[in-house]
Scaffold this active site. Sequence first.
Site, mmCIF file in Angstrom:
data_model
loop_
_atom_site.group_PDB
_atom_site.id
_atom_site.type_symbol
_atom_site.label_atom_id
_atom_site.label_comp_id
_atom_site.label_asym_id
_atom_site.label_seq_id
_atom_site.Cartn_x
_atom_site.Cartn_y
_atom_site.Cartn_z
ATOM 1 N N ASP A 141 1.959 -2.818 -7.331
ATOM 2 C CA ASP A 141 0.879 -2.701 -7.619
ATOM 3 C C ASP A 141 -0.233 -4.103 -6.567
ATOM 4 O OD1 ASP A 141 -1.256 -3.110 -10.347
ATOM 5 O OD2 ASP A 141 -1.836 -1.704 -8.744
ATOM 6 N N LYS A 144 -2.344 -2.919 -0.470
ATOM 7 C CA LYS A 144 -2.092 -1.894 -0.688
ATOM 8 C C LYS A 144 -1.206 -1.533 0.306
ATOM 9 C CE LYS A 144 -3.436 -1.323 -4.565
ATOM 10 N NZ LYS A 144 -2.453 -1.423 -5.535
ATOM 11 N N ASP A 169 1.775 2.019 -7.048
ATOM 12 C CA ASP A 169 0.316 2.831 -8.027
ATOM 13 C C ASP A 169 -0.632 2.986 -7.382
ATOM 14 O OD1 ASP A 169 -2.405 0.625 -10.079
ATOM 15 O OD2 ASP A 169 -1.660 2.478 -10.703
ATOM 16 N N ASN A 170 -1.460 4.148 -7.797
ATOM 17 C CA ASN A 170 -2.774 3.755 -6.497
ATOM 18 C C ASN A 170 -2.390 4.632 -5.831
ATOM 19 O OD1 ASN A 170 -3.110 0.724 -7.607
ATOM 20 N ND2 ASN A 170 -4.824 2.276 -8.438
ATOM 21 N N GLU A 199 -7.874 4.079 -13.040
ATOM 22 C CA GLU A 199 -7.806 3.184 -14.712
ATOM 23 C C GLU A 199 -9.480 3.303 -15.581
ATOM 24 O OE1 GLU A 199 -6.321 2.066 -12.015
ATOM 25 O OE2 GLU A 199 -7.040 -0.200 -12.034
HETATM 26 O O1 LIG Z 1 -6.256 -3.951 -4.989
HETATM 27 C C1 LIG Z 1 -6.075 -3.470 -5.978
HETATM 28 N N1 LIG Z 1 -4.724 -4.298 -6.593
HETATM 29 C C2 LIG Z 1 -4.302 -5.302 -5.498
HETATM 30 C C3 LIG Z 1 -5.136 -6.944 -5.765
HETATM 31 C C4 LIG Z 1 -4.741 -7.376 -5.190
HETATM 32 C C5 LIG Z 1 -3.347 -8.362 -4.732
HETATM 33 C C6 LIG Z 1 -2.852 -9.582 -3.740
HETATM 34 N N2 LIG Z 1 -1.054 -9.127 -4.494
HETATM 35 C C7 LIG Z 1 -0.712 -9.746 -5.337
HETATM 36 C C8 LIG Z 1 0.564 -10.383 -5.174
HETATM 37 C C9 LIG Z 1 0.299 -9.660 -3.646
HETATM 38 C C10 LIG Z 1 2.253 -10.225 -3.132
HETATM 39 N N3 LIG Z 1 1.829 -10.820 -2.083
HETATM 40 C C11 LIG Z 1 0.487 -10.198 -1.154
HETATM 41 C C12 LIG Z 1 -0.500 -9.819 -1.705
HETATM 42 C C13 LIG Z 1 -0.207 -9.850 -3.316
HETATM 43 C C14 LIG Z 1 -6.293 -2.547 -7.234
HETATM 44 C C15 LIG Z 1 -7.843 -1.962 -6.487
HETATM 45 C C16 LIG Z 1 -8.391 -1.016 -7.304
HETATM 46 C C17 LIG Z 1 -9.316 -0.920 -7.093
HETATM 47 C C18 LIG Z 1 -10.037 -1.369 -6.782
HETATM 48 C C19 LIG Z 1 -12.022 -0.613 -6.877
HETATM 49 C C20 LIG Z 1 -11.961 0.591 -6.376
HETATM 50 F F1 LIG Z 1 -13.538 1.045 -6.664
HETATM 51 C C21 LIG Z 1 -11.244 1.447 -7.216
HETATM 52 C C22 LIG Z 1 -9.792 0.733 -7.087
HETATM 53 C C23 LIG Z 1 -7.421 -0.660 -8.371
HETATM 54 C C24 LIG Z 1 -5.933 -0.649 -8.772
HETATM 55 O O2 LIG Z 1 -5.269 -0.692 -9.411
HETATM 56 C C25 LIG Z 1 -5.520 -2.023 -8.009
HETATM 57 O O3 LIG Z 1 -4.258 -2.824 -8.263
HETATM 58 MG MG LIG Z 2 -3.479 -1.303 -9.381
#
Ligand SMILES: O=C(NCCCCCn1ccc2cnccc21)c1cc(-c2ccc(F)cc2)cc(O)c1O
Ligand SMILES: [Mg+2]
Length: 214
Positions: A141, A144, A169-170, A199
């Site tokens: 998660d 991406k 996820d996603n 979500e």
């Molecule tokens: O971006 C998403 N998640 C990732 C967030 C950053 C993770 C950073 N990170 C964490 C551990 C880690 C380890 N290594 C490297 C990097 C690491 C996300 C976005 C949406 C979304 C957003 C806007 C929209 F309009 C529609 C959907 C919905 C979701 O459910 C999501 O999960």
């Molecule tokens: Mg997610």
Amino acid sequence: TRSTRPQRLLKAVQKHATRGDPQSVISAIDHFCRHSEWAMNIGDEKGSILDSVVSEVNPEKVLELGTYCGYSTVRIARLLPPGARLITLEFNADYAAIARQVIIWAGLEDKVQLVEGASEDWIPRMKEHFGIETFDFVFLDHWKDRYLPDTKLMEDCGLLRKGTVLLADNVICPGVPDYLAYVRNSLSYKSCYFKSHLEYTKAEDGLEKSVFLG
Ligand SMILES: O=C(NCCCCCn1ccc2cnccc21)c1cc(-c2ccc(F)cc2)cc(O)c1O
Ligand SMILES: [Mg+2]
């Protein structure tokens, strides 16, 4: 200065949830995200699918990539058997600080190890640093564009065994097309799609469950 959304989410948990009661923490976050401010937790609809897959796998060793505020961490950890361990990785230090508090409020700190840093740096260190041989369940998660390279990295580091379940996820929104193509076409995975919604919205999204065949 103005508080951040994760800070306001934590305040809502501390105001409305009961300490030591994971379900009340989950409900408080879902209520906050539905009625106050959207946030990128897996949410209640996809969360129920996550619950059913975790219950089916009943894992001892879990890796979560992407903690954010700890919502899915709490959902997973509350279902784990005694002695099971969840390692969750969060890149953003501010998110990690909030997640630690959410996990403590849920009373699940003994089952969870939150690590700050990047997946590509930590995946190769899982064995020597955490004494992990292989994971039983991995929840993806995080960024991406890291789902696919990190899955290959976990394979190369020998962190997956016959039967390890990956849940992503996603896979529709924001989407992970390269990862989907890989797990759906590789002879090393048995993959299936759980159609759901992004979500707290009506937009389509879903989870991909992929069993590593070794
Ligand atoms: O971006 C998403 N998640 C990732 C967030 C950053 C993770 C950073 N990170 C964490 C551990 C880690 C380890 N290594 C490297 C990097 C690491 C996300 C976005 C949406 C979304 C957003 C806007 C929209 F309009 C529609 C959907 C919905 C979701 O459910 C999501 O999960
Ligand atoms: Mg997610």
